[in-house]
Design a protein around this motif. Structure first.
Motif, short mmCIF file in Angstrom:
data_model
loop_
_atom_site.label_atom_id
_atom_site.label_comp_id
_atom_site.label_asym_id
_atom_site.label_seq_id
_atom_site.Cartn_x
_atom_site.Cartn_y
_atom_site.Cartn_z
N LYS A 47 46.23 13.46 -13.00
CA LYS A 47 44.90 13.16 -13.15
C LYS A 47 44.91 11.53 -13.50
CE LYS A 47 43.48 17.67 -14.15
NZ LYS A 47 43.08 18.63 -15.17
N VAL A 48 46.06 11.10 -14.30
CA VAL A 48 45.90 9.64 -14.37
C VAL A 48 47.54 9.23 -13.96
CG1 VAL A 48 45.65 7.89 -16.05
CG2 VAL A 48 44.19 9.84 -16.25
N LEU A 49 47.57 8.27 -13.17
CA LEU A 49 49.03 7.84 -12.83
C LEU A 49 49.09 6.62 -13.06
CD1 LEU A 49 49.44 9.63 -9.27
CD2 LEU A 49 50.06 10.39 -11.73
N VAL A 50 50.11 6.19 -13.55
CA VAL A 50 50.25 4.67 -14.14
C VAL A 50 51.55 4.23 -13.49
CG1 VAL A 50 50.87 3.05 -16.15
CG2 VAL A 50 49.14 4.79 -16.37
N PHE A 51 51.49 3.00 -12.82
CA PHE A 51 52.56 2.39 -12.06
C PHE A 51 52.77 0.95 -12.79
CE2 PHE A 51 50.64 5.10 -9.24
CZ PHE A 51 51.44 5.56 -8.28
N PRO A 111 29.49 11.50 -7.56
CA PRO A 111 30.01 10.30 -8.29
C PRO A 111 31.15 9.90 -7.59
CG PRO A 111 29.62 11.96 -9.66
CD PRO A 111 29.54 12.70 -8.28
N PHE A 112 31.91 8.83 -8.19
CA PHE A 112 33.03 8.16 -7.68
C PHE A 112 34.25 9.01 -7.52
CE2 PHE A 112 31.63 4.00 -9.75
CZ PHE A 112 30.86 3.95 -8.61
N ASN A 113 35.08 9.30 -6.57
CA ASN A 113 36.18 10.14 -6.73
C ASN A 113 37.30 9.50 -7.65
OD1 ASN A 113 35.35 11.82 -4.39
ND2 ASN A 113 36.13 10.94 -3.05
N SER A 114 37.48 8.43 -7.51
CA SER A 114 38.50 7.89 -8.46
C SER A 114 38.24 6.31 -8.78
CB SER A 114 39.85 7.95 -7.88
OG SER A 114 39.77 7.05 -6.63
N GLU A 115 38.96 5.81 -9.74
CA GLU A 115 38.60 4.37 -10.16
C GLU A 115 40.31 4.00 -10.49
OE1 GLU A 115 34.51 3.59 -12.10
OE2 GLU A 115 35.90 4.26 -13.31
N SER A 116 40.43 2.88 -9.99
CA SER A 116 41.84 2.00 -10.41
C SER A 116 41.36 0.68 -11.05
CB SER A 116 42.50 1.88 -9.22
OG SER A 116 41.97 1.10 -8.36
N LEU A 117 42.80 0.34 -11.82
CA LEU A 117 42.60 -1.17 -12.41
C LEU A 117 44.18 -1.77 -12.18
CD1 LEU A 117 41.09 -0.36 -15.92
CD2 LEU A 117 39.78 -1.15 -13.76
N GLY A 232 50.22 -6.87 -14.53
CA GLY A 232 50.97 -6.44 -13.52
C GLY A 232 50.82 -4.74 -13.35
N ASP A 233 50.38 -4.09 -14.47
CA ASP A 233 50.52 -2.78 -14.19
C ASP A 233 49.25 -2.38 -13.55
OD1 ASP A 233 52.62 -2.25 -16.23
OD2 ASP A 233 51.22 -2.12 -17.94
N PHE A 234 49.28 -1.15 -12.84
CA PHE A 234 48.35 -0.45 -12.15
C PHE A 234 48.14 0.96 -12.41
CE2 PHE A 234 47.70 2.26 -8.43
CZ PHE A 234 46.55 1.98 -7.84
N VAL A 235 46.91 1.40 -12.63
CA VAL A 235 46.47 2.74 -13.10
C VAL A 235 45.36 3.15 -12.08
CG1 VAL A 235 45.02 2.01 -14.91
CG2 VAL A 235 45.64 4.36 -14.86
N GLY A 252 40.74 -12.01 -27.89
CA GLY A 252 41.10 -12.85 -26.72
C GLY A 252 40.77 -12.18 -25.53
N PRO A 253 41.40 -12.86 -24.59
CA PRO A 253 40.99 -12.46 -23.09
C PRO A 253 41.64 -11.14 -22.72
CG PRO A 253 42.60 -14.34 -23.08
CD PRO A 253 42.26 -14.13 -24.38
N ARG A 254 40.97 -10.80 -21.58
CA ARG A 254 41.50 -9.39 -21.00
C ARG A 254 40.90 -9.48 -19.60
NH1 ARG A 254 39.93 -3.37 -20.89
NH2 ARG A 254 41.88 -2.30 -20.90
N GLU A 255 41.73 -9.56 -18.51
CA GLU A 255 41.49 -9.91 -17.27
C GLU A 255 41.93 -8.77 -16.26
OE1 GLU A 255 42.35 -13.94 -15.79
OE2 GLU A 255 41.15 -14.68 -17.63
N TYR A 256 41.21 -8.21 -15.63
CA TYR A 256 41.66 -7.08 -14.84
C TYR A 256 40.73 -6.83 -13.56
CZ TYR A 256 38.11 -4.32 -17.32
OH TYR A 256 36.77 -3.95 -17.54
N ARG A 257 41.29 -6.30 -12.38
CA ARG A 257 40.53 -6.14 -11.21
C ARG A 257 40.39 -4.39 -10.98
NH1 ARG A 257 44.93 -9.45 -8.08
NH2 ARG A 257 44.75 -11.59 -8.76
N LYS A 258 39.14 -3.99 -10.26
CA LYS A 258 38.83 -2.54 -10.36
C LYS A 258 38.70 -2.47 -8.79
CE LYS A 258 36.08 -0.54 -13.00
NZ LYS A 258 34.80 0.43 -13.50
N VAL A 259 39.32 -1.26 -8.14
CA VAL A 259 38.95 -0.86 -6.93
C VAL A 259 38.66 0.57 -7.06
CG1 VAL A 259 39.78 -0.06 -4.45
CG2 VAL A 259 40.32 -2.42 -5.43
N ILE A 260 37.49 1.17 -6.49
CA ILE A 260 36.96 2.41 -6.67
C ILE A 260 37.36 3.16 -5.50
CG2 ILE A 260 34.59 3.47 -6.94
CD1 ILE A 260 33.53 0.99 -8.13
N GLY A 261 37.43 4.37 -5.44
CA GLY A 261 37.73 5.32 -4.48
C GLY A 261 36.54 6.20 -4.54
N GLY A 262 35.63 6.25 -3.32
CA GLY A 262 34.53 6.98 -2.96
C GLY A 262 34.94 8.21 -2.31
#
Length: 262
Positions: A47-51, A111-117, A232-235, A252-262
């Motif tokens: 259910k949660v995979l971390v690369f 709702p969304f199937n999945s989310e990733s960062l 560099g981590d992906f979840v 302090g700063p925290r920067e990330y990108r999200k892609v949603i799975g529909g």
């Protein structure tokens, strides 16, 4: 953590309930069909995979999500990456309203199937993310209580936000059953978010008593796992079997990108 081996990569489980790190997969270069199928099966299971250390470009991030789901084009997202409109960018000093237990996409059905960062900048200390297994939480309820919940819905705002910023006053709403059979496995789980406005199918007084119990039960440490991050981590996580919480314990700063799975 204990490690188990499964071809063609290694799974390092983070808890007995949910969450695993995947070792030996290079998402930048893409994966073959057999690896993709194995990853999907492990996704349904863990259910949660971390690369770790993938350092995905925006395009590679989208391609990684396509292993598991079709990326979702959010209708009202303002902050998109200039190289790929399916990638949403965040630059935060604090987790903000993501520091609550929540599910993405409660404004739509399904709702969304999945989310990733993917993480670009992370605090030196703190900034972990927690997930809780809503299917395990459902399994921890008594049979009479499960039967009651089969006829109960939760009401949410239908404003197309993602739960991580303030929404305008509620005008239109949408309902979701608080028990959901998983789209892939059929396993039943709770489905709820802290943004729930009220419950239906029972009296208002019963709903006022029941909703706080469900929120507390589903976020029990017994069903929870947490991960810390490096650049560099992906979840990626199953948004219909888990909910998550961005711990607001950093400066302090925290920067990330999200892609949603529909």
């Amino acid at each position: 953590m204990t490690a188990t081996r499964t071809a063609p990569y290694e799974i390092r489980r983070a808890s007995p309930v949910l969450g695993s790190e995947i070792l030996g997969v290079d998402l930048v270069g893409g994966v073959d069909a057999a690896t993709a199928e194995a990853l999907r099966e492990d996704f349904w299971k863990h259910k949660v995979l971390v690369f770790r250390g993938q350092n995905l470009s925006p395009d590679a991030h989208v391609q990684a999500v396509q292993i598991f789901d079709e990326p979702f084009d959010h209708p009202q997202w303002l902050y998109r990456h200039e190289d790929n409109r399916l990638v949403y960018v965040f630059s935060l000093e604090k987790a903000g309203t993501a520091a609550t237990w929540h599910v993405g996409g409660t404004w739509r059905n399904p709702p969304f199937n999945s989310e990733s960062l993917t993480y670009q900048v992370v605090p030196e200390i703190g900034g972990h993310t927690l997930w809780a297994d809503l299917q395990a939480a459902y399994g921890g309820l008594s049979e009479p209580f499960k039967l009651l919940l089969e006829s109960v819905n939760a009401v949410y705002s239908a404003y197309p936000g993602d739960g991580t910023y303030n929404r305008p006053p509620v005008t239109e709403t949408i309902e979701h059953p608080v028990v959901r059979a998983h789209r892939r496995t059929g396993r039943k789980g709770l489905f709820l978010s802290s943004s729930a406005l009220r419950l239906t199918g029972i009296s208002p007084a019963e709903g006022e008593a029941l909703l706080p119990f469900l929120l507390a039960h589903a976020s029990s440490p017994n069903y929870t796992v947490g991960f810390g991050w490096k650049p560099g981590d992906f979840v990626i996580w199953d948004n219909q079997a888990t909910w998550h919480y961005a711990v607001n314990d950093y400066d302090g700063p925290r920067e990330y990108r999200k892609v949603i799975g529909g």
